[in-house]
Design an enzyme around this catalytic site. Structure first.
Site, PDB file in Angstrom:
ATOM      1  N   ARG A   1      42.090  48.526  39.712  1.00  0.00           N
ATOM      2  CA  ARG A   1      41.877  47.290  38.588  1.00  0.00           C
ATOM      3  C   ARG A   1      42.389  47.215  37.346  1.00  0.00           C
ATOM      4  O   ARG A   1      42.764  46.370  36.586  1.00  0.00           O
ATOM      5  CB  ARG A   1      40.304  47.074  38.760  1.00  0.00           C
TER       6      ARG A   1
ATOM      7  N   LEU B   1      40.009  38.002  34.240  1.00  0.00           N
ATOM      8  CA  LEU B   1      39.908  38.513  35.498  1.00  0.00           C
ATOM      9  C   LEU B   1      38.204  38.190  35.783  1.00  0.00           C
ATOM     10  O   LEU B   1      37.195  38.724  34.673  1.00  0.00           O
ATOM     11  CB  LEU B   1      39.882  40.229  35.516  1.00  0.00           C
ATOM     12  N   SER B   2      37.573  37.912  36.864  1.00  0.00           N
ATOM     13  CA  SER B   2      36.399  37.831  37.402  1.00  0.00           C
ATOM     14  C   SER B   2      35.733  39.275  37.303  1.00  0.00           C
ATOM     15  O   SER B   2      36.378  40.135  37.769  1.00  0.00           O
ATOM     16  CB  SER B   2      36.168  36.827  38.535  1.00  0.00           C
ATOM     17  N   ALA B   3      34.342  39.476  37.453  1.00  0.00           N
ATOM     18  CA  ALA B   3      33.731  40.584  37.672  1.00  0.00           C
ATOM     19  C   ALA B   3      34.099  40.924  39.223  1.00  0.00           C
ATOM     20  O   ALA B   3      34.232  40.196  40.280  1.00  0.00           O
ATOM     21  CB  ALA B   3      32.104  40.239  37.826  1.00  0.00           C
TER      22      ALA B   3
END
Length: 362
Positions: free
Chosen positions: A38, A63-65
């Site tokens: 990530r 970026l989403s969680a």
């Protein structure tokens, strides 16, 4: 500002935490998450936050969680050879993980509104293909990205097996999103503050399941103020693999099978005793989550009766019994890229070796 799971020190620890909290539940999804770090999708100055279960936004880059992405990946029920459309494809992080599962005969398309984010995604994709040893463990369905508003996709576009939208979908656009889906396909999108899974079970029949309570920034409506005309988004054509490409896929697959057979043969020689196991008590905890960051601010698991029954139970699981090890032996050895080693050892011309390895740098 909080996350659904504890922060990890590296990508593997983040995935371990997501598994423990039951956000990652299947082996295919776990493999994809472990294969792509990530942090590689963060700008250098923000990488310290990469392994926290939080969304991240910088300018147009978002970026989403991790808990959101893992729920999306699980809900999509991905299989090799499917077609996938990512609406609001952003950095390409999700599209690349999906591509690892779709394999060489899948279709992987993304639509992104911002051209600067498209360029960022292409850079990150190129970096992954050229430098990551994980790449050689898979046959990759490389994503293709186009710039445009996902609400203006050309009506003559093909339908897809799987569709994900990474922005809040207004109720009036629900039918439009469904129209992008083949019969038997799955659509995952934030709808009315819930991450929602919609399965098309017939030409006009649908099954709907609410997964998570979420808050996403809404879809940006098309702006026709300049010309008064719609700017249709034309998705990439579904390309047919060349004979060269098919040969490369077949040769790499054969080499991987040989490597696997050699490993199984060595393991069968009894060179190492199997690990012993002991019981460890683990208490399951309900994960109720609040994530505050810019416009993506909240994510909480929607509880089910089975969750309520299991929350207070002590669970037993088996763990290998650790043998006494000297401190100097605790550091794991770096993983070996067996495919690369095998290809480079073959009596082939160098250009062919490099072609089989996709001209990668490592």
């Amino acid at each position: 500002m909080g996350g659904a799971v504890s922060a990890g020190e590296d990508n593997d620890e983040l995935i371990d935490n997501l598994k423990e909290a039951q956000y990652i539940r299947t082996e295919l999804v776990e493999q994809a998450f472990r294969a792509i770090d990530r942090a590689d999708y963060y700008l250098e100055e923000f990488k310290d936050n990469a392994y926290k279960d939080l969304a991240w936004k910088h300018g147009n880059i978002h970026l989403s969680a991790p808990c959101i992405y893992s729920e999306v990946m699980e809900a999509l029920d991905l299989q090799p050879g499917l077609s996938f459309l990512n609406l609001g494809s952003g950095t390409g992080y999700l599209s690349s993980m999906v591509g690892l599962i779709l394999g060489p005969f899948g279709v992987n398309h993304g639509v992104e509104l911002h051209s600067d984010v498209i360029e960022y995604a292409k850079q990150k994709l190129d970096f992954f293909i050229k430098t990551s040893d994980s790449f050689d463990r898979f046959e990759f369905c490389e994503p293709s990205f186009v710039t445009g508003n996902c609400l203006e996709i050309s009506p003559d576009c093909t339908q897809y097996d799987r569709v994900y939208c990474g922005a809040g979908v207004q109720k009036e656009h629900e039918d439009y999103m469904k129209s992008l889906l083949k019969v038997g396909g799955i659509l995952v999108m934030p709808l009315e503050e819930k991450l929602t899974k919609i399965t098309r079970v017939g030409p006009s029949a649908w099954e709907t399941k609410k997964i998570l309570a979420v808050s996403f920034a809404p879809l940006i409506q098309p702006n026709h103020a300049d010309s008064g005309k719609s700017r249709l988004v034309h998705l990439p054509p579904v390309a047919v693999r060349s004979l060269q490409d098919l040969a490369r896929i077949a040769i790499r697959g054969t080499i991987k099978r040989i490597i696997h057979q050699e490993a199984m043969s060595k393991a069968g020689n009894g060179l190492k005793n199997p690990a012993r196991f002991k019981r460890r008590r683990v208490r399951r905890r309900r994960m109720e989550t609040i994530v505050f960051l810019d416009k993506e601010v909240f994510a909480s698991r929607i509880s089910s009766p089975s969750d309520d029954n299991n929350n207070s139970e002590d669970m037993e699981e088996e763990r290998p019994e650790e043998e006494e090890t000297k401190p100097s032996e605790l550091k794991p050895e770096p993983p070996v890229n067996f495919l690369r080693e095998k290809v480079l050892s073959l009596p082939l011309p160098d250009p062919l070796k490099y072609y089989l390895l996709y001209y990668r740098e490592k």
